[in-house]
Design an enzyme around this catalytic site. Structure first.
Site, PDB file in Angstrom:
ATOM      1  N   LYS A   3      -0.699   5.039   4.382  1.00 62.91           N
ATOM      2  CA  LYS A   3      -1.588   4.143   5.112  1.00 62.91           C
ATOM      3  C   LYS A   3      -1.124   3.996   6.551  1.00 62.91           C
ATOM      4  O   LYS A   3       0.052   3.781   6.819  1.00 62.91           O
ATOM      5  CB  LYS A   3      -1.628   2.782   4.415  1.00 62.91           C
ATOM      6  N   HIS A  38       0.836  -1.196   0.000  1.00 62.73           N
ATOM      7  CA  HIS A  38       0.000   0.000   0.000  1.00 62.73           C
ATOM      8  C   HIS A  38       0.872   1.249   0.000  1.00 62.73           C
ATOM      9  O   HIS A  38       2.079   1.193   0.269  1.00 62.73           O
ATOM     10  CB  HIS A  38      -0.927   0.037   1.218  1.00 62.73           C
TER      11      HIS A  38
END
Ligand SMILES: NC(=O)C1=CN([C@@H]2O[C@H](COP(=O)(O)OP(=O)(O)OC[C@H]3O[C@@H](n4cnc5c(N)ncnc54)[C@H](OP(=O)(O)O)[C@@H]3O)[C@@H](O)[C@H]2O)C=CC1
Ligand SMILES: O=C(O)C1=N[C@H](C(=O)O)C[C@H](O)C1
Length: 267
Positions: free
Chosen positions: A161, A157
């Site tokens: 995040k 990700h």
């Protein structure tokens, strides 16, 4: 045409803005509300302007006034839990997409679903939810391999995040463990750890650049490997899924629903 009204909670966030943009192209949906925390500096401003859509006549609100048919939540664990309580008290339907909950927070949300309709999924993506079915099938097919099957989950990700591993990775792990029986979930490895026990599922979280979400589930056998990979190309895969979920949830009775319910993947 029946029109479903939606409210976006976390409206100025990365996902909230994409939900607003995708909803603007769907004539069966109307954005009637947008929410952020009461102290947000943009409270009162037109949320369409904030999302770069031009004026849509919806001011950013810090409280839920006249409720929409469904609220879509992409915010933070703390705010999602509080929102689920309000939705339970007022009978408001909720598409809950936020991840990173503690065990205690998950219990609060589960209780709230006894009083109102909540669709709760760590990924709203169609491809991810299809991959979950594929992984469940693979686990059942491989669970009795005598030489053992080592399952590891790798997720990638963007650098922004704030939770790890992803809620989607944890859900993949639940699915594998349910079908294969592993009881230990190991997050990363370091040091002289010894040989890998067969009863583990390993999780590895990469955080690089602007990756919108990628998951690989590795089934490692002796002599061969099976991998299931699903990757997002844009956040709109999640936003469109959330809108599908909202249309599915409108009018539904109290209870806890999944993306598989909304996508008709439970057959
Ligand atoms: N289920 C799915 O398909 C997906 C889930 N997600 C999850 O969604 C969540 C949000 O992701 P993302 O959009 O990237 O994160 P962002 O940080 O960009 O957005 C979160 C938004 O929530 C807002 N917020 C924080 N506190 C409150 C509050 N009390 N009331 C209302 N709004 C609040 C933030 O405002 P502020 O910035 O002012 O704090 C921000 O606008 C994460 O948990 C992520 O894992 C993400 C993509 C897909
Ligand atoms: O934070 C994100 O971006 C995402 N979070 C979700 C998760 O934690 O599973 C879903 C998706 O992978 C994107």
């Amino acid at each position: 045409m029946a029109v479903t009204t939606i409210g976006v909670f976390g409206a100025t966030g990365r996902m909230g803005q994409r939900v607003l943009a995708c909803a603007a192209t769907d004539p069966s949906l109307k954005v009637s509300a947008a929410y952020e925390r009461p102290t947000h500096p943009a409270i009162g401003k037109d949320v369409g302007e904030i999302a770069g859509l031009g004026t849509i006549g919806v001011p950013l609100a810090g409280e839920i006034g006249t409720p929409p048919d469904v609220i879509i939540d992409f915010s933070t664990p703390e705010s999602s839990v509080e929102l689920s309580k309000v939705c339970a008290e007022r009978g408001l339907r909720l598409v809950l997409a936020t991840t990173g909950f503690s065990t205690e927070q998950k219990e609060v949300i589960t209780q709230a679903a006894q009083k109102t309709a909540i669709l709760w999924a760590p990924s709203m993506s169609l491809a991810v939810n299809v991959a979950m079915k594929l992984v469940a099938d693979a686990g059942r097919a491989l669970k009795d391999v005598s030489s053992g099957v080592d399952v590891e989950i790798i997720e990638r990700h963007h650098r922004f995040k704030e939770d790890a591993p992803s809620g989607t990775a944890l859900k993949f792990g639940e699915i594998v463990a349910q079908g294969m029986g592993q009881t230990e979930h190991v997050h990363g490895r370091e040091g002289r750890i010894g040989q890998r026990p067969r009863n583990e599922i390993g999780y590895h979280a990469l955080r690089t650049g602007d990756n919108v979400g990628e998951h690989t589930i590795v089934f490692g056998l002796m002599g061969e490997t099976l991998e299931v990979t699903v990757r997002g190309n844009s956040r709109d895969s999640y936003a469109q899924g959330a809108l599908t979920a909202a249309k599915f949830l409108a009018g539904r009775p109290a209870g806890l629903y999944s993306m598989a319910d909304a996508l008709g993947l439970n057959a």
